[in-house]
Design an enzyme around this catalytic site. Structure first.
Site, PDB file in Angstrom:
ATOM      1  CG  ASN A  42      -0.406  -0.122   2.531  1.00  0.00           C
ATOM      2  OD1 ASN A  42       0.644  -0.719   2.711  1.00  0.00           O
ATOM      3  ND2 ASN A  42      -1.072   0.436   3.520  1.00  0.00           N
ATOM      4  CB  ILE A  43       1.573   3.777  -2.265  1.00  0.00           C
ATOM      5  CG1 ILE A  43       2.461   2.632  -2.732  1.00  0.00           C
ATOM      6  CG2 ILE A  43       2.311   5.109  -2.369  1.00  0.00           C
ATOM      7  CD1 ILE A  43       2.753   2.663  -4.238  1.00  0.00           C
ATOM      8  CD  GLU A  44      -1.660   4.874   4.605  1.00  0.00           C
ATOM      9  OE1 GLU A  44      -1.233   5.760   5.365  1.00  0.00           O
ATOM     10  OE2 GLU A  44      -2.356   3.906   4.985  1.00  0.00           O
ATOM     11  CB  ALA A  46      -0.244  14.247   1.865  1.00  0.00           C
ATOM     12  CE1 TYR A  48      -4.361  12.035   5.291  1.00  0.00           C
ATOM     13  CE2 TYR A  48      -6.476  11.714   6.336  1.00  0.00           C
ATOM     14  CZ  TYR A  48      -5.168  12.122   6.404  1.00  0.00           C
ATOM     15  OH  TYR A  48      -4.661  12.603   7.571  1.00  0.00           O
ATOM     16  CB  CYS A  53      -5.289  -1.300  -1.864  1.00  0.00           C
ATOM     17  SG  CYS A  53      -6.604  -0.477  -0.967  1.00  0.00           S
ATOM     18  CD  GLU A  55      -5.532  -5.886  -1.398  1.00  0.00           C
ATOM     19  OE1 GLU A  55      -4.927  -4.794  -1.264  1.00  0.00           O
ATOM     20  OE2 GLU A  55      -6.372  -6.282  -0.587  1.00  0.00           O
ATOM     21  CB  CYS A  86     -10.829  -2.073   0.098  1.00  0.00           C
ATOM     22  SG  CYS A  86     -10.277  -1.478  -1.512  1.00  0.00           S
ATOM     23  CB  CYS A  89      -8.808  -4.360  -3.931  1.00  0.00           C
ATOM     24  SG  CYS A  89      -7.597  -3.036  -3.699  1.00  0.00           S
TER      25      CYS A  89
HETATM   26  N1  THU Z   1      -5.345  -1.392   2.416  1.00  0.00           N
HETATM   27  C1  THU Z   1      -4.775  -2.228   1.488  1.00  0.00           C
HETATM   28  O1  THU Z   1      -3.672  -1.953   0.980  1.00  0.00           O
HETATM   29  N2  THU Z   1      -5.431  -3.367   1.167  1.00  0.00           N
HETATM   30  C2  THU Z   1      -6.551  -3.821   1.786  1.00  0.00           C
HETATM   31  O2  THU Z   1      -7.014  -4.904   1.463  1.00  0.00           O
HETATM   32  C3  THU Z   1      -7.184  -2.998   2.827  1.00  0.00           C
HETATM   33  C4  THU Z   1      -6.635  -1.638   3.005  1.00  0.00           C
HETATM   34  C5  THU Z   1      -4.590  -0.197   2.833  1.00  0.00           C
HETATM   35  C6  THU Z   1      -5.081   1.119   2.327  1.00  0.00           C
HETATM   36  C7  THU Z   1      -4.548   2.055   3.403  1.00  0.00           C
HETATM   37  O3  THU Z   1      -3.194   2.384   3.081  1.00  0.00           O
HETATM   38  C8  THU Z   1      -4.531   1.233   4.670  1.00  0.00           C
HETATM   39  O4  THU Z   1      -4.622  -0.116   4.241  1.00  0.00           O
HETATM   40  C9  THU Z   1      -5.662   1.550   5.612  1.00  0.00           C
HETATM   41  O5  THU Z   1      -6.877   1.492   4.958  1.00  0.00           O
END
Ligand code: THU
Length: 130
Positions: A42-44, A46, A48, A53, A55, A86, A89
């Site tokens: 996952n790459i967040e 700023a 949001y 994700c 996947e 999620c 995904c």
């Molecule tokens: N996230 C994923 O990468 N995959 C999932 O199946 C659920 C959520 C990440 C997105 C975000 O960076 C963090 O988890 C919190 O939601």
């Protein structure tokens, strides 16, 4: 490729995660129909909403290498609970599924093996528009 090897590949991605906001690292590994494994984290952002994700990162990685179908996958997080994809995904995994089964892992070694159809019942895909 055993389930344990696939889970290990997903777990190895936890180190690559960029999650300064949620502090929830996620790693994913997808076994393509071509026999190769594609990983992602996952790459967040700023902002949001621009967060990607693990996947979907793995799917993008696969597409970049010319692979568009997946038979098996694993997803794991830094949290204690089962990590399940999620909704966004689930949609993409469903569309690019080749009888895909996702191993949704807990970090104590337990996992749920769920098909793309179980993750997204009555899902919409390209053929739906035929
Ligand atoms: N996230 C994923 O990468 N995959 C999932 O199946 C659920 C959520 C990440 C997105 C975000 O960076 C963090 O988890 C919190 O939601």
């Amino acid at each position: 490729m055993t389930d344990q090897e696939l889970i290990q590949a997903a777990k190895a991605m936890l180190n690559r995660s960029y999650a300064p906001f949620s502090h929830y690292a996620v790693g994913a590994a997808l076994l393509g129909s071509d026999g190769n494994v594609y990983t992602g984290c996952n790459i967040e952002s700023a902002t949001y909403g621009a967060t990607i994700c693990a996947e979907r990162g793995a799917i993008c990685n696969a597409f970049a290498h010319g692979c568009r179908r997946f038979v098996r996958g694993a997803v794991i997080s830094s949290g204690a609970e089962y990590c399940t994809p999620c909704g966004i995904c689930r949609q993409l995994l469903y569309e690019f599924s080749d009888h895909l089964v996702m191993l949704c892992c807990r970090n104590d070694g337990a996992y749920l093996a769920l098909t793309a159809e179980e993750l997204l019942p009555h899902g919409f895909k390209n053929e739906t528009m035929a």
